[in-house]
Scaffold this active site. Structure first.
Site, PDB file in Angstrom:
ATOM      1  N   THR A 174       0.845  -1.191   0.000  1.00 42.37           N
ATOM      2  CA  THR A 174       0.000   0.000   0.000  1.00 42.37           C
ATOM      3  C   THR A 174       0.881   1.241   0.000  1.00 42.37           C
ATOM      4  OG1 THR A 174      -1.772  -1.148   1.168  1.00 42.37           O
ATOM      5  CG2 THR A 174      -1.736   1.251   1.364  1.00 42.37           C
ATOM      6  N   GLY A 175       0.437   2.275  -0.706  1.00 46.20           N
ATOM      7  CA  GLY A 175       1.163   3.539  -0.687  1.00 46.20           C
ATOM      8  C   GLY A 175       1.566   3.983  -2.080  1.00 46.20           C
ATOM      9  N   THR A 197       4.452   4.317  -3.685  1.00 51.15           N
ATOM     10  CA  THR A 197       5.412   3.531  -4.466  1.00 51.15           C
ATOM     11  C   THR A 197       4.807   2.180  -4.842  1.00 51.15           C
ATOM     12  OG1 THR A 197       7.188   4.619  -3.233  1.00 51.15           O
ATOM     13  CG2 THR A 197       7.809   2.739  -4.575  1.00 51.15           C
ATOM     14  N   ASP A 249       6.334  -4.084  -0.820  1.00 47.67           N
ATOM     15  CA  ASP A 249       5.674  -2.945  -0.193  1.00 47.67           C
ATOM     16  C   ASP A 249       6.667  -1.797  -0.029  1.00 47.67           C
ATOM     17  OD1 ASP A 249       3.655  -1.492   1.027  1.00 47.67           O
ATOM     18  OD2 ASP A 249       3.237  -2.987   2.572  1.00 47.67           O
ATOM     19  N   ASP A 308       8.482   4.044   4.908  1.00 49.28           N
ATOM     20  CA  ASP A 308       8.593   5.478   5.172  1.00 49.28           C
ATOM     21  C   ASP A 308      10.034   5.886   5.488  1.00 49.28           C
ATOM     22  OD1 ASP A 308       5.778   6.167   4.913  1.00 49.28           O
ATOM     23  OD2 ASP A 308       5.489   4.930   6.673  1.00 49.28           O
ATOM     24  N   GLU A 342      -0.235  -4.847   6.493  1.00 48.78           N
ATOM     25  CA  GLU A 342       1.083  -4.974   5.874  1.00 48.78           C
ATOM     26  C   GLU A 342       1.970  -5.938   6.660  1.00 48.78           C
ATOM     27  OE1 GLU A 342       1.376  -0.547   3.806  1.00 48.78           O
ATOM     28  OE2 GLU A 342       2.243  -0.866   5.781  1.00 48.78           O
ATOM     29  N   LYS A 345      14.077   7.773   1.222  1.00 48.19           N
ATOM     30  CA  LYS A 345      13.668   6.930   2.360  1.00 48.19           C
ATOM     31  C   LYS A 345      14.854   6.262   3.056  1.00 48.19           C
ATOM     32  CE  LYS A 345       9.214   7.542   1.473  1.00 48.19           C
ATOM     33  NZ  LYS A 345       9.217   8.274   0.210  1.00 48.19           N
TER      34      LYS A 345
END
Length: 226
Positions: A26-27, A29, A81, A84, A103, A121
């Site tokens: 999720t997110g 990227t 995934d 952050d 996740e 990151k």
């Protein structure tokens, strides 16, 4: 201008092979990776996938990716995934989007985990980014007080003027720990804390990082312990 997230996501999709059960992250990227996997499915790739959020589930369905529910799942071959923040020891903070519980469930079941990201990151020490903690609504005030007593500066997450609620019906407390905090100490205290469902410390879980760089290069960093 190079889309660092897209080149990382596209590269990661290349690790998805026929017959796999794949965890779809999720997110921002992971979004690109899911699009790339969807294109591969359209071109004949045979996989089944488990999404880590309702948003990813909707995206994958629209792309025609065959999906499993968590109750149908007995293994995951590969989970991909975003993160952050991540340090050179492969300690990551995840959950900026609020999907950290699902996740972590999917990543913990996976034979292999790949974290994908843009180069911003990569950090020497995690903690400048807030640490998300998913907490039950019932007793949330008391859970936040417990975290505050440790000096973690918790803030109940608010989005669009309302208390943010996860896909699981819980709240998120964001801890402001600062870079260089005592990772193992916070990890163990959160694991034993009443009211905490899960936290965004993902320590040493990935086999490799795939990093999109402003130069257009994609770096692959292997975890020697995996």
């Amino acid at each position: 201008m190079v889309d660092m997230k897209k080149i990382a996501g596209d590269k990661a999709a290349g690790y998805v092979k026929d017959g796999m059960v794949v965890g779809l992250g999720t997110g921002s990227t992971a979004y690109h990776m899911v699009n790339a996997v969807g294109e591969m499915v359209k071109n004949g790739l045979q996989i089944q996938a488990i999404p880590t959020s309702k948003a990813t589930e909707a995206q994958a369905r629209a792309l025609g990716i065959p999906l499993l529910t968590i109750d149908e799942l007995d293994h995951v071959d590969l989970a991909i995934d975003g993160v952050d923040e991540i340090d050179p020891q492969f300690n990551a903070i995840k959950g900026g989007g609020g999907a950290l519980y699902r996740e972590k469930v999917v990543a913990s079941m996976a034979k292999e985990v790949i974290w994908i990201m843009d180069e911003s990151k990569l950090v020497e020490q995690i903690g400048a980014f807030h640490l998300p903690v998913e907490i039950a609504q019932y007793g949330a005030k008391q859970a936040i007080a417990r975290m505050a007593a440790y000096g973690w500066q918790p803030e109940l997450r608010v989005r669009d003027g309302r208390t943010f609620v996860t896909d699981n019906g819980n709240y998120i407390a964001d801890l402001h720990l600062g870079a260089g905090f005592a990772i193992e100490d916070v990890f163990s205290k959160l694991n034993g804390m009443l009211g905490v469902l899960e936290h965004g410390l993902f320590l040493g879980m990935c086999k490799r990082m795939i990093v999109g760089c402003a130069s257009g290069e994609v770096k692959i960093i292997e975890n020697p312990s995996k």
